[in-house]
Enzyme design. Structure first.
Site, short mmCIF file in Angstrom:
data_model
loop_
_atom_site.label_atom_id
_atom_site.label_comp_id
_atom_site.label_asym_id
_atom_site.label_seq_id
_atom_site.Cartn_x
_atom_site.Cartn_y
_atom_site.Cartn_z
N HIS A 1 42.54 75.61 -3.82
CA HIS A 1 43.93 75.37 -3.47
C HIS A 1 44.80 75.39 -4.71
CE1 HIS A 1 41.89 71.49 -4.13
NE2 HIS A 1 43.03 71.09 -4.69
N CYS B 1 44.07 63.63 -6.91
CA CYS B 1 43.66 64.85 -7.62
C CYS B 1 44.90 65.51 -8.19
CB CYS B 1 42.88 65.80 -6.70
SG CYS B 1 43.87 66.55 -5.39
#
Length: 725
Positions: free
Chosen positions: A66, A204
């Site tokens: 991603h 993250c």
């Protein structure tokens, strides 16, 4: 809202290569072909850079690469069912189901919430099984949209997690940030006082996928273990902090995070474990057990007011902690990174003072500034260079720069202590740094004093103080005691020997001439190129700037060392820029774009401009850079080039003596490194693959985003100061 996924973004049972980067490029191409991204290369580079930081493979044969990128024009999901599977770094093997999440740089919370919800759905076994059994792309799209709650007739079933997934509360607000696992009495985790409780924080770098998957995995694992788990997700779609009473009642804390945990002081006194976010997905039960083991251990780790998030940085794997060497490297780099702005600004201002007021300005600047003004210009001092106005402005610039440089040792010590003990360490660190300056212990004294102050402050902060005293600890008790201990030791024990060592080192450097000076230049040049902004590079740079203020017309050795370090540090990015111009076919498209930027970065003395090249091909780029930078260092030292500025490259030409020799040394090193890297790329095999001939596949694409922040750090950065150094 436009659909996040279409049948054109689904590829079933396809062979997209054997490398994760190849799969990502294929998926990025699909996004661009559907008009959802302006550049497949830019999207792929961003996703690959994210993959290099932390692999996105998760247990169960799944991967979720991603990225957020300016190239993305519409939030998109791409799904590939691979034959054969491809390794994305998961512990249990390669992935056959790959979902790529592509989000625009400024994606709204609504889209980010849906993307995050998909990531959370991938921890549900029945959903994953349905994806593997899907017979066509339409069926995959239907499954995904149902999981996202975009199909009203199936939304209820989509919102009901299977028995092995997180409790319903975890799905109540997919874009939110607080998840809870129900307790169970079936696993023996309950104590006589009631069920055990754990709070968790997950985060993250992109805040899209791993943040939410780790939270759900921990909540589900807690449910299986009979442990009540409340998770706070610090992600892109919003954060709702855990209630204070929940934290107070918790037995332990799990920090599963690749970035700083926001407001970590809320957890002071709690037993904890800290791991990368991916460990929260890979081994959630192990983390919960480990956190409860810390709680049961009277000597277990506790969150203290003196610990920063960076200090807790972990290594790889579940529950790993940084080694003593990694910890020392990190705190030293923290000190250097915060010190550099004082030095860069101060050194340039001092050089400007010399330019305006002449070299004698250092002798008169204080008298000129204190005894004159723009309305009472000086006339009675030595060589006024550009006249009374120049003398006054030069004196002002020199004094500002000199005062800024005066913070060099104190700021170094202060922020080393900060890297160890967080804010309570700053005051003791600055104080012991000032003592080191007074004692003549210099740069070495600052390092030793900062370490001493930091560890004393950290130890005091770890003491189990009474509740009524805790508020005074970080603002009174820790600074007072740590300053007294560290500065007292510097005065009474350490300062004298370190001062003698520093004086001996300075005398030795001042006496170096001829071949000995060339050898020193060679060594400094190699150090500047061997890790491109990392700890070795910073040691050489700090060594140079620490002596800059001691240089003079009669003692030019410190200025020669500064010129040597700056020239050598400019070579790697300039060499990569030249190499991409000479033979572009052996570089990827992203590297060719980075090569254009590297011209300016190299000219400005930003060694980190070569990092994108070294990240994708370190075994050829770094040796080539080391050779060229070493030659430049030796030439610069041998030609007695001096620099009174600590930074700026060719843009501080006015502060560099023998500027043409300076340019000559840089040009020679740049050509050597550029030619050597081309030879290595064309004739030397990479990773056992076929030899490169200029026509074969270029190294894996990367981008400037691969440069760490700080810790190359990962580094964070340790390259958090890349724009400065």
């Amino acid at each position: 809202m436009a659909s996040l996924i279409t049948t054109d973004l689904v590829a079933l049972d396809v062979d997209q290569g054997t490398e994760s980067s190849a799969v990502i490029r294929a998926m990025a191409t699909a996004v661009a072909e559907q008009g959802r991204a302006s550049s497949a290369d830019d999207l792929a580079a961003a996703a690959i850079a994210r993959e290099e930081k932390t692999p996105t493979g998760v247990p169960g044969g799944i991967a979720i690469p991603h990225a957020r990128s300016e190239a993305v024009t519409e939030p998109s999901l791409v799904m590939a069912r691979l034959t054969p599977p491809v390794d994305f770094g998961a512990k249990d093997g390669p992935a056959d189901l790959v979902f790529m999440i592509a989000a625009p740089e400024g994606a709204g919370k609504e889209h980010l919430a849906l993307l995050s919800k998909l990531a959370r759905s991938l921890v549900k076994k029945d959903f994953v099984a349905s994806l593997r059994a899907a017979e066509n792309a339409r069926e995959v799209v239907d499954l995904v949209e149902t999981a996202l709650g975009l199909r009203e007739d199936e939304s209820a079933s989509a919102e009901s997690p299977p028995a092995e997934s997180a409790a319903p509360a975890a799905e109540a607000a997919p874009g939110g940030s607080s998840e809870t696992a129900a307790t169970s009495d079936t696993t023996g985790a309950d104590s006589a006082e009631g069920p055990r409780r754990v709070v968790a924080v997950t985060a993250c770098p992109t805040g899209i996928a791993h943040t939410y998957m780790a939270a759900d995995a921990l909540v589900a694992a807690g449910s299986e273990l009979g442990v009540e788990v409340v998770a706070e997700t610090q992600g892109s779609s919003g954060t709702t902090p855990i209630d204070a009473f929940v934290i107070e009642a918790a037995d332990a804390v799990v920090f599963a995070s690749d970035v700083d945990v926001r407001d970590k002081a809320r957890f002071v006194g709690k037993p904890y474990v800290q791991v990368p976010v991916k460990a929260g997905i890979d081994d959630p039960q192990g983390l919960i057990r480990k956190s409860l083991a810390e709680a049961a251990d009277p000597n277990g780790h506790r969150v203290t007011a003196g610990r920063s998030d960076e200090e807790e940085a972990s290594g790889t794997g579940s529950g790993a902690r940084e080694s003593a060497g990694a910890h020392l490297k990190r705190v030293l780099l923290t000190g250097v990174s915060y010190m550099i702005p004082f030095v860069a600004g101060g050194g340039l201002l001092m050089a400007l003072g010399f330019l305006l007021g002449g070299f004698d300005i250092s002798d008169y600047s204080e008298d000129i500034v204190l005894g004159n003004s723009l309305w009472n210009l000086p006339t009675e001092y030595g060589d006024l260079a550009l006249g009374p106005v120049g003398a006054y402005l030069g004196a002002v610039a020199f004094q500002i720069g000199n005062l800024s440089m005066g913070f060099l040792v104190a700021s170094l010590a202060g922020y080393i202590a900060f890297g160890i003990a967080d804010r309570p360490g700053i005051a003791p660190g600055f104080t012991v740094g000032a003592v080191a300056v007074l004692m003549g212990a210099g740069f070495i004294g600052g390092i030793i004093g900062g370490l001493l102050a930091g560890y004393v402050a950290l130890w005091i902060g770890s003491l189990n103080a009474p509740r009524w005293l805790r508020g005074l600890m970080p603002v009174v008790i820790i600074p007072l005691v740590a300053s007294l201990v560290s500065s007292g030791l510097m005065f009474m024990v350490l300062g004298g020997p370190i001062s003698a060592l520093t004086e001996g080192l300075n005398n030795w450097l001042s006496s170096m001439t001829g071949a000995t000076a060339i050898v020193l230049g060679l060594i400094l040049g190699v150090m500047m190129a061997v890790d491109l902004g990392g700890p070795v590079n910073k040691v050489a740079y700090s060594f140079a700037v620490a002596g800059l203020a001691t240089g003079s017309v009669d003692n030019p050795a410190p200025w020669e060392i500064m010129a040597t370090v700056m020239a050598a540090g400019m070579v790697p990015p300039l060499a990569m820029a030249l190499a991409t111009a000479l033979r572009p076919r052996v570089f990827s498209q992203a590297e060719k774009e980075n090569g254009k930027a590297a011209w300016l970065l190299g000219a400005a003395f930003i060694s980190e401009g070569a990092i994108p090249f070294a990240a994708s091909d370190p075994l050829r780029v770094i040796p080539a850079s080391v050779v060229g930078a070493g030659v430049t260092g030796g030439m610069t030292m041998g030609l007695s080039v001096t620099s009174q500025a600590p930074h700026g490259g060719v843009f501080v030409f006015f502060a560099i003596d023998s500027f043409l020799f300076f340019l000559l040394a840089i040009a020679v090193g740049t050509v050597i490194s550029a030619l050597l890297v081309l030879v290595l790329k064309i004739f030397v095999r990479k990773g056992g693959s076929a030899g490169l001939d200029g026509q074969t596949q270029a190294p894996a694409e990367t981008s400037a985003a691969t440069a760490p922040a700080a810790d190359q750090g990962e580094s964070a950065g340790s390259n958090a100061d890349a724009s400065i150094r």
